[in-house]
Every structure is written in structure tokens, then in C-alpha cells.
Design an enzyme around this catalytic site. Sequence first.
Site, PDB file in Angstrom:
ATOM      1  N   HIS A 161       0.849  -1.190   0.000  1.00  0.00           N
ATOM      2  CA  HIS A 161       0.000   0.000   0.000  1.00  0.00           C
ATOM      3  C   HIS A 161       0.884   1.239   0.000  1.00  0.00           C
ATOM      4  CE1 HIS A 161      -2.858   3.014   0.949  1.00  0.00           C
ATOM      5  NE2 HIS A 161      -2.599   3.097   2.224  1.00  0.00           N
ATOM      6  N   HIS A 164       1.207   5.644  -0.613  1.00  0.00           N
ATOM      7  CA  HIS A 164       0.574   6.958  -0.695  1.00  0.00           C
ATOM      8  C   HIS A 164       1.196   7.753  -1.845  1.00  0.00           C
ATOM      9  CE1 HIS A 164      -1.149   7.340   3.695  1.00  0.00           C
ATOM     10  NE2 HIS A 164      -1.482   6.212   3.128  1.00  0.00           N
ATOM     11  N   HIS A 202      -6.014   9.196  -1.580  1.00  0.00           N
ATOM     12  CA  HIS A 202      -5.345   8.414  -0.542  1.00  0.00           C
ATOM     13  C   HIS A 202      -4.121   7.676  -1.091  1.00  0.00           C
ATOM     14  CE1 HIS A 202      -5.977   5.237   2.907  1.00  0.00           C
ATOM     15  NE2 HIS A 202      -4.747   5.233   2.488  1.00  0.00           N
ATOM     16  N   GLU A 256       4.137   0.475 -23.408  1.00  0.00           N
ATOM     17  CA  GLU A 256       4.843  -0.799 -23.240  1.00  0.00           C
ATOM     18  C   GLU A 256       4.791  -1.322 -21.804  1.00  0.00           C
ATOM     19  OE1 GLU A 256       6.074  -2.699 -25.484  1.00  0.00           O
ATOM     20  OE2 GLU A 256       7.392  -4.070 -24.399  1.00  0.00           O
TER      21      GLU A 256
END
Lengths: 249, 249, 249, 249
Positions: B122, B124, B208, B151
Site C-alpha cells: 500500500h 501513498h 489516498h 509498453e
Amino acid sequence: MAPVESSQESAHDNNDHLVKSDDSQHPANLIPELCRKFWTLGWVTGTGGGTSIRDNDLVYLAPSGVQKELMKPEDIYVLELSKQTDPKKRVYLRSPPTLKPSQCTPLFIAAFTKRNAGCCIHTHSQWAVLVTLLLESRPLNTNVFEINNIEQIKGFGKGYQKLGNLGYHDTLRIPVIENTPHEEDLTESLEEAMDKYPDTYAVLVRRHGVYVWGETVHKAKTQCESLDYLFQLAIEMKKLGIPWLSDIP
Amino acid sequence: MAPVESSQESAHDNNDHLVKSDDSQHPANLIPELCRKFWTLGWVTGTGGGTSIRDNDLVYLAPSGVQKELMKPEDIYVLELSKQTDPKKRVYLRSPPTLKPSQCTPLFIAAFTKRNAGCCIHTHSQWAVLVTLLLESRPLNTNVFEINNIEQIKGFGKGYQKLGNLGYHDTLRIPVIENTPHEEDLTESLEEAMDKYPDTYAVLVRRHGVYVWGETVHKAKTQCESLDYLFQLAIEMKKLGIPWLSDIP
Amino acid sequence: MAPVESSQESAHDNNDHLVKSDDSQHPANLIPELCRKFWTLGWVTGTGGGTSIRDNDLVYLAPSGVQKELMKPEDIYVLELSKQTDPKKRVYLRSPPTLKPSQCTPLFIAAFTKRNAGCCIHTHSQWAVLVTLLLESRPLNTNVFEINNIEQIKGFGKGYQKLGNLGYHDTLRIPVIENTPHEEDLTESLEEAMDKYPDTYAVLVRRHGVYVWGETVHKAKTQCESLDYLFQLAIEMKKLGIPWLSDIP
Amino acid sequence: MAPVESSQESAHDNNDHLVKSDDSQHPANLIPELCRKFWTLGWVTGTGGGTSIRDNDLVYLAPSGVQKELMKPEDIYVLELSKQTDPKKRVYLRSPPTLKPSQCTPLFIAAFTKRNAGCCIHTHSQWAVLVTLLLESRPLNTNVFEINNIEQIKGFGKGYQKLGNLGYHDTLRIPVIENTPHEEDLTESLEEAMDKYPDTYAVLVRRHGVYVWGETVHKAKTQCESLDYLFQLAIEMKKLGIPWLSDIP
């Protein structure tokens, strides 16, 4: 049967000695070091791009699909340039056991064969891609990137088998070829671009990246850096409304 | 009473052996190394973002609120995936004494459970956030990022339980879900997006960041890199007036 | 006379023990390490910016005019916070022999005294400067930077002596004060901004940079990172025509 | 004949002792370290740019055409400043066997001779080049870059043989000279710019880069950093429509 077994043993050890050396300048050590550097420059993000070095008849190749900043000498493929007579059947002198050869291989070989290059670098640099996109945004695709009157142009050689470098006022011309779904299918148009621009040290691939070569690792790498510098500069010039070509006495 | 005391001792030592290994590829060593790299890429600035690796039934998780470039193996949480039957009551096999578990945990678990992922990242990344902002600037929010004919798209797998990667002409589609005040509340809409886009390896979260997963650490990490490359390229394309989708034969 | 000589000897050794420690977390070791990191982030280019850590009553300060990436523990100034009764006459417990104290010193002391901060960081980040320039480009200067509905806002504490962090929908407000020719003359307006915005952890200085503090080194550093992230994002949002404040349910 | 042979031996050993030192602050060690740093900043991409340090009458010079991040002490040229009486015939005390002297040499010598500088740095920074391009985009070329009311301006000395630094409200003025095909031909116009702007510590070269000097390595390097910061800021200000000069009380 003994000789056969011996030969199989030889096949089994896979010529690993070709990629083992204490010399930091050995191609099997240089390629991983270059790739680490290129990763920090954003040239080979997400396993994209590649690098190959030729030492006389031996060609050392980065494999496909490896994280470039983590590459090791034992990941390197080796082939003999003079033995690649059938373009559809590549013969490797040394293959890493669990990897796949790079799709860039025929393009690197074109640079070695047609230009006698000692090193060829392929990047997915965003600046290269953006330059090809800007050259596309016209009625007809433009097939050459041109820039002049920038000092960094002097970082390029004058061309194949010519001595010296381009001058400040010279126009640097890099041909652009269209991308294909399979990278090896680029080979024909790359070779055509080499024929049309016999002195170029690089070919842009639309929406893909760039191939840059040189007589030596030093020349390929520094020309690749100079070219990326010019691509980035060209994008910033475009944002600021400054043309790439100018007429300066 | 002796066994109980022994069990308490075991609880007291907190299963620290689960995060102690001399193997650089052990998840408890890999997560800190990845996070250091991600910090230099600007993906996990200011303790934002996170990473989790699954090894069979064991899930290793970066903690909340730690400076990502300074993370150590002993900061890692471990849980058993099969034992997380009550989503409201997370049971950890190993918890660092002074830290808090990441709010991303239920989202990582969704990638492991619904997609059989081996790693989930995850970030930011500002490029991810900007892409979601650009897709918002319309009468109705757009809930999917689409790009084709670049590509780098070939850096993505075709999808869940499918072999091979996307092709150059394929359109990469990444769903966008709306952000929520509490990160764990994203779980439901993340799972809905997984259902609606069964082959995606990533979900953008508006204003986010992005969640990216893969069967292995290698695939999650390289897909995350390729995606960030495409987000950055998309922002530069927008600045230069170049559309993200094109019709190339 | 012996005691006096002894005292002089003590003055001569300059309390160097205050900056000598094998503990990597000791302020005299942490400040150089942080400054090296900040240099790579472009926050303290050309000897600009500074950092200070407070350990109870002892305040450790980076000196003026030193290349931040080359700073050493022996370059650090130390003073006793409770003994700085005369703002015009700073008394140092330990001074590096050949350096000058930072002009930021009274501003760091304001953060320690008025906010009980444990660390204060001053950067010349270009993103901070550009944000203040954009807020200036109006009939009247705007004296506060405001942004909301961005996940990274959750990287900020709710404020002085309050528990918990800002929420996603909360508006982060950072006051902007006008720059002065002499940095120490900023102290008064910095303190006024602290009074007007009692919960802020940062003050922007027009055409100059930003001061960020926190209860601990961890909090000051991660809030400084989050803020720089938001400043950079805000500049990119401006380039793409996206407003900093939005109304999201 | 023995003495002659001895002298030839001495010539043969090429005064290598001049570039061998265990002191990290020795010019032959400092130049490679600085060049590595400058390479990461994008200032000396593709062998562009250069650096020279003067220690009393001895001048140490980076060579031409070397990858700057790989430079070694044994690559350094040394000459005696007082012995360079014929500008067309440079005499080196120490020459690396296989390299070529830098074309920047006469420009570095101008900074040492006319300004008594202790160090001179030449970069191809894109921000410098873009600033000169923006100043060109007018009816007549503008031959000076001007900026004021930015804190980082205080990173510059007031000028040749003057104490102290520029103030916040002072206007920093950096002359721009036109580029020439051969770098050494810049010398005359560089010296003219030094005469016209006796207090400047830098000269921009149109479409090429910048030369920055200082009394010491520290000052040249930090002024070069501050200037690059201002060039980058100026480009971003231009993109955001903010003028470089302002009238602030």
C-alpha cells in the site's frame, strides 16, 4: 558412454565460469552494477528495459523479468555472436537455470552486428516515452526527434566508424520506430532505422522507450545518460513553450 | 500449573522466533528492506502506506506509525490467516511490544483471502493520488483508471488464476474506490472492487493512494513499480495534453 | 588559583562529553543523521535550514553554515533551556570551536518553550516556498495554507496537549508569516502565529521555508515529511487545476 | 647522464605523489567525492561538467570524458598556476596517462586568477540551462538572471574581497554569456562578465550550464547548491506564473 556423461556434466555445469570473475570490469559484474544504477534513474522500473555487453564474440545479456536493482552475475546469459545464424533459434552458451532470456536479445544483436557496438542499453525512461508521444500528436506521426544548440549534444559521437563528437550547433537526430506487441518484432524496423540513419547511436520506440549503443560500455552508458538528459530537457522546454530547434549563428 | 506457566512464558516471549532469521528472503527481513526502498521512492512518506507478505498461512505485517526507512524485523506483526474468523477481533501470533497494528491489515487480508496473493503493498504515492483527483474532476466521479498502448502495461499479469501478462494494446483498468475516514472501513468497497474487476491486481483509493498485490513478493513489487510508472506518466501526459487512451492499430 | 585553573580547563574542554555518545539515538548523533537525510530530500540545500532536539532541559542545535550532509556530532551546540533568561544573550553549555550558532536558535527555543516540543526542524523545501508564493499572488497576502480530504493529513496530531491525529475530512491549517531580513527577527511573528493557531505543529515563512515541530524526534520528522508531501501535492494540484479545499461528504 | 636519466624517471613517474594522500580533504580525494555527489544531483550527467580545486599555486583538475561518479584520484590533472604564462600552451605537472585535459581548464584558471577562487564548479544542470532559455525567449537576449526576496539568496557572498553575504531583499544577479562551439573559447566572454559583474560568484552559459566559484571548496559547493536551488525554484515559479523580481518592503 563416459564421454557423453562428461559432456552432459559439462552441460550441467552450464559454463558458469563465464559469469564468475573477480574483475569488477567483467561484463557479468558490470551488467548488474549498471542495472542497479539504471534502476535508481527510473530507466528499468518494474523489470522493464535491459542491458547487454559484447566482449569480442561473446555477448552477455541481462535476463527477462528480474528486478534490475537485485540482479546478480549468475543471472546473466551468454551467447556467441558468430553462432547466431538462425534468428529463430537462439543458441546460448550459458543460461541461468530458472530464468528466461530477454525479448530485447535480437535488438541488442542488431546493434552488435550492424554497428559493431560493444554495449547496448534499453530503457523505459519516461522522458523518452513522452518525447515519442509529443512527436505523435500531429496529423502524421513524426519519425525523428531533433534538437540542436544544446551543449550536451556534444556527448554524442559523430557516427558509425567516424572519429570525434557532434558539435554544439549540430542537430542531433534520433529516429522513432513504432512499437509492436512483441518486442522481438521490433528488430526489422530497428534495422531499417539503422540503415536510414547510419550515424545514429540510438533509436526511440514509440510509447515504449529507447535503445542506445556505443563502441564501449563507457560510450553506450554516457550517451544513454546524455540522451536522457536531452529528452528530459525537451519535455521541460515544451512545457515552457521553447522550441527544440533554433537558428543560432 | 507448570504447563500453564510454561504457556505464559511462551506468550511472554511473544513468538519472537517468527521474525528472527538469517535468510535475507525471510518475510520479517524482506518487509523492512522493501520499506526502505519504498521510502526512497516517496511511497511511504511520514509513516504512510504499508506492506504485508503471506507465507502459506502466516501473514507478516508492517506495524502502524513506524518510520518506514528505519523499520526492523522485530517491528513485524505475525498472524495466522486461517484463524481470522472474526473480522472484528484480530488475533496476532506475534505482536511487537510497543507498537500498534496497521489499519491496513483487513485490506491486506482481503488480498490474501479473495485473491490468494502472496504480498500486498500500500503506497501513498503522489502520482496515484493525483490520478484519482483527475478522475474526480468531472460531473460524476470516475471509478476506473484506464490506459493503453504503453509498453509498461506488459508488466501486469492478465489476472487472477490466469497465465501470462497483459499485451501492449490491452487496456489496463484499475478501479477507484472512495476514501473513508477510517482505513479499515475501506475493506468492503475494496472487496466489491475485487468482485467487479476480478482480474485487477490493484485498487486505487481516492485522495489516498493505491493497494497493489501479486502472487509473490516479486510480482507485487514489480507490479507496484510498473503502476507507479504509469501513474506518473499519466500525470505528465495530462500536463502535455496527451490522452491516456488511444486507438492504435 | 588551582580551582580557577581547573575551571578554565573545564571551559577549555568545552563540555565535549555532551556530544560524545555511542548511542545512535543520542541527539548529537541523531541531528547529523537527520541532516544527511534532509539533504537528500532537498530540504537543507546550501547550508540552509536546521534541526534542534531537546532532551529535558538540554537543547542540541545544528550550527550555522555547515554542509548539512557532512555534519558531525562535534559540530553540535548545546544549551540549557531554563537558563536562557535574556533573549539577547544566549549562553551555550557547549560551543564548537570554529563555528557560529544558527540564526534559527530563537525560533527553535520558541517551539520548545511555548509548545513543549522535543524536536524542531526548519527546511527550505521548494514546495513550502512555492506554496507561500501561491498564497501571495492575490490582492492581499493569505496568511494560512489550508487543505482537506487528503489521507496524508492523518499524519498530523490534533494539536498541543491533545491526543490523537487529524481525520481525513479535517482541514489542516498552517499559518504563514512574512519573512524578515534577519532570521532571529521572525521569532515574534512565529510566536504570534503559535498563539493564533494554538494547535498547529508548523509555521510557513513566506519566500523562505517552514518550521515544523513535535513532542518527539519521531513526530517532528514524520510531520515534516507529511507536510512536505502535502506541499508538493498542492503544487501539482495547482498545475492541474485542482482546488486544495473540497466538500466531500 | 645519470641525473638526466633520474629526471626522466621522475617525469616517467609523472608526479603521481601529488594525487596520493590519505587525507580525505586532499584535493585529489575531494574532487572525485564531489563529482560523485554532483552526479546524483544531475549536474554532471554523461561526463558533462567539471570541478577544479586550487591549493596555493597548485591547481587540481578533473579530466575530460570520465564518468563523474566513477572518478578516481589518479584521474586528476595538476598544474602550477603561476607557470601558465602562455594560454595556448598549458603545462601540466601531473597528467593521467590515458586521459585528456578538460576543455573547462582555461575557465577554471580565469576564476583562480581573476577572482582568487579556491574552487570552481561547472555543471550542466537542466535548471541552469532552462533559465538561460527563458531569458532568450525575448526580442533581445537577456544577459542577466535576476531574483530577489527569496531566503536562499543569503547563501551568496556579497562579492569579491567583501565580507558577509547578500541579504534577503538584495537582488542576486548572475550574468549570462553566449555559448561557443569550443568550450575554451568561452574564456574571453567569461572574463568580460567577471569585469562587468565584479561581485558575482557565477556565470551562466546560454544553452550550456553554469560556472560557480568560491574562496574555498565549501563556499563554491554551497553557492553552487544555492544557485541550483534558485534556478529550479525560478523554473517552477515561471510555470506557476510568479515573477522572479518583486517589490517587498
